[in-house]
Design an enzyme around this catalytic site. Structure first.
Site, mmCIF file in Angstrom:
data_model
loop_
_atom_site.group_PDB
_atom_site.id
_atom_site.type_symbol
_atom_site.label_atom_id
_atom_site.label_comp_id
_atom_site.label_asym_id
_atom_site.label_seq_id
_atom_site.Cartn_x
_atom_site.Cartn_y
_atom_site.Cartn_z
ATOM 1 N N ALA A 1 0.820 -1.218 0.000
ATOM 2 C CA ALA A 1 0.000 0.000 0.000
ATOM 3 C C ALA A 1 0.850 1.264 0.000
ATOM 4 O O ALA A 1 0.317 2.371 -0.048
ATOM 5 C CB ALA A 1 -0.913 -0.006 1.237
ATOM 6 N N ASP A 2 2.167 1.100 0.069
ATOM 7 C CA ASP A 2 3.041 2.260 0.195
ATOM 8 C C ASP A 2 3.146 3.058 -1.104
ATOM 9 O O ASP A 2 3.564 2.530 -2.138
ATOM 10 C CB ASP A 2 4.440 1.808 0.632
ATOM 11 C CG ASP A 2 5.337 2.968 0.961
ATOM 12 O OD1 ASP A 2 5.467 3.280 2.151
ATOM 13 O OD2 ASP A 2 5.889 3.582 0.028
ATOM 14 N N ILE A 3 2.770 4.347 -1.036
ATOM 15 C CA ILE A 3 2.793 5.206 -2.227
ATOM 16 C C ILE A 3 4.214 5.361 -2.770
ATOM 17 O O ILE A 3 4.427 5.411 -3.976
ATOM 18 C CB ILE A 3 2.227 6.607 -1.868
ATOM 19 C CG1 ILE A 3 0.786 6.489 -1.358
ATOM 20 C CG2 ILE A 3 2.289 7.516 -3.072
ATOM 21 C CD1 ILE A 3 -0.195 6.050 -2.390
ATOM 22 N N GLY A 4 5.175 5.451 -1.861
ATOM 23 C CA GLY A 4 6.566 5.616 -2.279
ATOM 24 C C GLY A 4 7.046 4.430 -3.109
ATOM 25 O O GLY A 4 7.695 4.609 -4.142
#
Length: 278
Positions: A232-235
DNA sequence: AACCAGGGAAGAT
DNA sequence: ATCTTCCATGGT
């Protein structure tokens, strides 16, 4: 005391990453970092060699703390197996670039959890500002480095106390609620050291404010586990978009197709992808 | 000004 | 169970 590592280790990269957090006492010119220990003292880790022949000077080390320092900085073993594993994957170039860069554990399990919650859905710049404000207000400074506050201190706060420093109401509730659980002994983070990833995640996710991303971040950076990829990490999504030269961020299913290839060292894939956009 | 950000809870199917 | 909406704030 001094220790020598019989393998390649890129401490410059380690310090570069650690210096992104304003709470870390890093000296790039000195190639050193001050490490706040659970017992209250501060150990200074200073590079005395090179990445090819790594030597470290450890100052102010107390009895029994060597193992903890080695664990935090991954001084115990080389990353040869990790690099070999990725040599034949689609991330081989990335791993070549970051060779010798280990996962460095957060210095405090409680701090790791608080930091992950504070960082939820915030850009890195403001996230660091907010975490720094939290620690400088409720924690304490000793020997040139900041220590996270005791959970008991935060458990006594009201959400308004955190709202004043620009926490959202929800984030304030999450932080205080978890601190209450820890202070009361209901949630024992030290005991997580000996549990399997899935068990740790299941227990943490049962608390309000902890979702998959936060549990995975805690496992990766707090406990130093090697096989987590917070999908789920945008980065990470942005890093993969660039890595794969896509027009849009890849969707979860697309990313998940690659995880078996990268397992059981997903954490390193995540770390180097983060590094690639920092 | 509008959209984004190292997500997660609550509500709606 | 899974999908959608809302949350709150600073950055760009």
């Amino acid at each position: 005391m001094q220790i020598t590592l019989p393998f390649h280790y890129d401490f410059d990269r380690v310090l570069e990453r650690l210096s992104l957090d304003p709470l870390h006492a890093v000296s790039l010119s000195d190639k050193s970092i001050r490490v706040p220990m659970a017992s209250g003292n501060v150990v200074v880790v200073k590079a005395a060699g090179s990445s090819r022949r790594p030597v470290f000077e450890l100052e102010n080390l107390e009895e029994g703390q060597l193992d903890r320092i080695k664990d935090i900085f991954h001084f115990g073993s080389s990353l040869d197996a990790v690099n070999a594993h990725f040599a034949n994957t689609n991330l081989s170039a990335l791993f070549s670039e970051h060779q010798g860069t280990p996962i460095v554990r957060e210095f405090s399990l409680y701090g790791s959890l608080m930091k992950s919650i504070i960082h939820q859905q915030l850009n890195l710049s403001f996230a660091h500002t907010l975490t720094s404000r939290f620690v400088r207000t409720f924690g304490h400074e000793n020997d040139g480095v900041w220590f996270y506050p005791a959970p008991e201190t935060i458990a006594r706060l009201r959400p308004e106390d955190l709202r004043e420093m620009q926490f959202s109401t929800r984030k304030a509730e999450y932080v205080i609620g978890l601190s209450e659980a820890i202070a009361s002994g209901k949630l024992d983070l030290d005991r997580m050291e000996s549990k399997a990833d899935e068990e740790v995640a299941a227990e943490l996710v049962s608390y309000r404010g902890v979702g998959p991303w936060t549990a995975q971040s805690f496992l990766l950076f707090g406990l130093g586990r090697p096989n987590l990829f917070p999908i789920a990490d945008i980065g990470l999504q942005n890093a993969l978009k660039i890595q794969w030269q896509l027009q849009e961020k890849p969707k979860a299913e697309e990313i998940m197709r690659h995880l078996p290839d990268w397992s059981p060292y997903l954490s390193y894939a995540a770390l180097y992808l983060w590094r690639s956009i920092e």
